[in-house]
Design an enzyme around this catalytic site. Structure first.
Site, PDB file in Angstrom:
ATOM      1  CE  LYS A  11     103.239 181.005 160.264  1.00 39.52           C
ATOM      2  NZ  LYS A  11     101.839 181.228 160.728  1.00 39.52           N
ATOM      3  CE1 TYR A  51      99.628 176.414 159.441  1.00 41.16           C
ATOM      4  CE2 TYR A  51     100.371 177.332 157.358  1.00 41.16           C
ATOM      5  CZ  TYR A  51     100.457 177.258 158.741  1.00 41.16           C
ATOM      6  OH  TYR A  51     101.370 178.031 159.419  1.00 41.16           O
ATOM      7  CG  PHE A  59      91.809 181.068 159.597  1.00 44.79           C
ATOM      8  CD1 PHE A  59      92.914 180.285 159.325  1.00 44.79           C
ATOM      9  CD2 PHE A  59      91.036 180.744 160.711  1.00 44.79           C
ATOM     10  CE1 PHE A  59      93.265 179.212 160.127  1.00 44.79           C
ATOM     11  CE2 PHE A  59      91.370 179.668 161.529  1.00 44.79           C
ATOM     12  CZ  PHE A  59      92.493 178.899 161.229  1.00 44.79           C
ATOM     13  CB  THR A  93      97.855 182.209 167.275  1.00 49.29           C
ATOM     14  OG1 THR A  93      98.086 180.901 167.793  1.00 49.29           O
ATOM     15  CG2 THR A  93      97.605 182.144 165.786  1.00 49.29           C
ATOM     16  NE  ARG A 104     103.089 183.171 165.941  1.00 52.63           N
ATOM     17  CZ  ARG A 104     102.482 182.000 166.054  1.00 52.63           C
ATOM     18  NH1 ARG A 104     102.000 181.606 167.212  1.00 52.63           N
ATOM     19  NH2 ARG A 104     102.351 181.217 164.994  1.00 52.63           N
ATOM     20  CG  ASN A 114     101.221 184.151 162.923  1.00 58.64           C
ATOM     21  OD1 ASN A 114     101.814 183.631 161.984  1.00 58.64           O
ATOM     22  ND2 ASN A 114     100.313 183.513 163.631  1.00 58.64           N
ATOM     23  CG  HIS A 117     104.360 176.391 161.821  1.00 59.10           C
ATOM     24  ND1 HIS A 117     103.081 176.078 162.205  1.00 59.10           N
ATOM     25  CD2 HIS A 117     105.047 175.215 161.836  1.00 59.10           C
ATOM     26  CE1 HIS A 117     103.000 174.768 162.416  1.00 59.10           C
ATOM     27  NE2 HIS A 117     104.174 174.222 162.197  1.00 59.10           N
ATOM     28  CD  GLU A 128     103.538 170.814 161.779  1.00 53.81           C
ATOM     29  OE1 GLU A 128     102.359 171.144 162.003  1.00 53.81           O
ATOM     30  OE2 GLU A 128     104.519 171.349 162.346  1.00 53.81           O
TER      31      GLU A 128
HETATM   32  P1  RTP Z   1     101.041 177.990 163.359  1.00 55.19           P
HETATM   33  O1  RTP Z   1     100.313 176.679 163.077  1.00 55.19           O
HETATM   34  O2  RTP Z   1     101.250 178.835 162.137  1.00 55.19           O
HETATM   35  O3  RTP Z   1     102.298 177.753 164.144  1.00 55.19           O
HETATM   36  O4  RTP Z   1     100.150 178.872 164.334  1.00 55.19           O
HETATM   37  P2  RTP Z   1      99.368 178.405 165.619  1.00 55.19           P
HETATM   38  O5  RTP Z   1      99.592 176.958 165.908  1.00 55.19           O
HETATM   39  O6  RTP Z   1      99.702 179.389 166.699  1.00 55.19           O
HETATM   40  O7  RTP Z   1      97.875 178.642 165.155  1.00 55.19           O
HETATM   41  P3  RTP Z   1      96.866 177.652 164.398  1.00 55.19           P
HETATM   42  O8  RTP Z   1      95.615 177.598 165.195  1.00 55.19           O
HETATM   43  O9  RTP Z   1      97.535 176.360 164.050  1.00 55.19           O
HETATM   44  O10 RTP Z   1      96.564 178.460 163.059  1.00 55.19           O
HETATM   45  C1  RTP Z   1      97.455 178.420 161.966  1.00 55.19           C
HETATM   46  C2  RTP Z   1      97.605 179.816 161.410  1.00 55.19           C
HETATM   47  O11 RTP Z   1      96.354 180.233 160.877  1.00 55.19           O
HETATM   48  C3  RTP Z   1      96.181 181.610 161.087  1.00 55.19           C
HETATM   49  N1  RTP Z   1      94.966 181.851 161.857  1.00 55.19           N
HETATM   50  N2  RTP Z   1      94.150 182.807 161.584  1.00 55.19           N
HETATM   51  N3  RTP Z   1      91.960 184.605 161.620  1.00 55.19           N
HETATM   52  C4  RTP Z   1      92.015 183.642 162.532  1.00 55.19           C
HETATM   53  O12 RTP Z   1      91.182 183.491 163.390  1.00 55.19           O
HETATM   54  C5  RTP Z   1      93.158 182.742 162.484  1.00 55.19           C
HETATM   55  N4  RTP Z   1      93.368 181.734 163.317  1.00 55.19           N
HETATM   56  C6  RTP Z   1      94.527 181.171 162.909  1.00 55.19           C
HETATM   57  C7  RTP Z   1      97.375 182.119 161.858  1.00 55.19           C
HETATM   58  O13 RTP Z   1      98.263 182.740 160.932  1.00 55.19           O
HETATM   59  C8  RTP Z   1      97.982 180.874 162.441  1.00 55.19           C
HETATM   60  O14 RTP Z   1      99.361 181.021 162.602  1.00 55.19           O
HETATM   61 MG    MG Z   2      99.308 175.467 164.448  1.00 59.79          MG
END
Ligand code: RTP
Ligand code: MG
Length: 142
Positions: A11, A51, A59, A93, A104, A114, A117, A128
């Site tokens: 990222k 996304y 968010f 995350t 991370r 973070n 991805h 994806e």
């Molecule tokens: P990613 O998709 O980026 O690999 O991350 P992830 O699976 O660990 O998390 P995901 O639930 O898919 O969320 C995508 C991205 O959104 C941001 N996020 N912010 N503020 C919040 O509560 C929140 N929750 C998620 C994070 O940057 C996350 O990587």
């Molecule tokens: Mg994710």
């Protein structure tokens, strides 16, 4: 063990920190192979589409704003159980909850910035990878 492919993104925060090489080493040292890679500066539309599953979450605007704030590396990693292997290397995350030694824990500043991805399921990985790469841009390495 099943050979899988997963979509990985380094990222904008990690690219800005000049940490591309160190993060790629984590993947390679764990036995994952980079079989496709490119640097992109995502447009708003491309980031929103990537996304889309989160489009109704509070968010989402911050997430899209962050992902379009600078260049990223998008890549395909291949290896045994690549989807979960990559998620294990990435850590949680929220970097405050990420295990020591994960990407991370070592490179992320916040839940928004973070560092990386990784696809979270075989279905996500397929969608994806196709979102960023055509078949002829992926180079199987045996
Ligand atoms: P990613 O998709 O980026 O690999 O991350 P992830 O699976 O660990 O998390 P995901 O639930 O898919 O969320 C995508 C991205 O959104 C941001 N996020 N912010 N503020 C919040 O509560 C929140 N929750 C998620 C994070 O940057 C996350 O990587
Ligand atoms: Mg994710």
């Amino acid at each position: 063990m099943a050979t899988e492919r997963t979509l990985s993104i380094i990222k904008p925060d990690a690219v800005a920190k000049n940490a591309i090489g160190e993060i790629e080493s984590r993947f390679e040292n764990a036995g994952l192979k980079i079989v496709a890679a490119k640097m992109l500066h995502l447009s708003q539309e491309k980031a929103e589409g990537f996304y889309a599953e989160h489009k109704d979450r509070p968010f989402f605007p911050d997430l899209v704003g962050f992902m379009t704030s600078g260049p990223v590396i998008v890549q395909v990693l291949e290896g045994d159980n690549a989807i979960s292997a990559n998620r294990d290397l990435m850590g949680a995350t929220n970097p405050k909850e990420a295990d020591p030694g994960t990407i991370r824990a070592d490179y992320a500043q916040s839940i928004d910035a973070n560092a990386v991805h990784g696809s979270d399921s075989p279905e996500s990985a397929e969608r994806e990878i196709a979102y960023f790469f055509s078949d002829d841009e992926i180079c199987p390495r045996g």
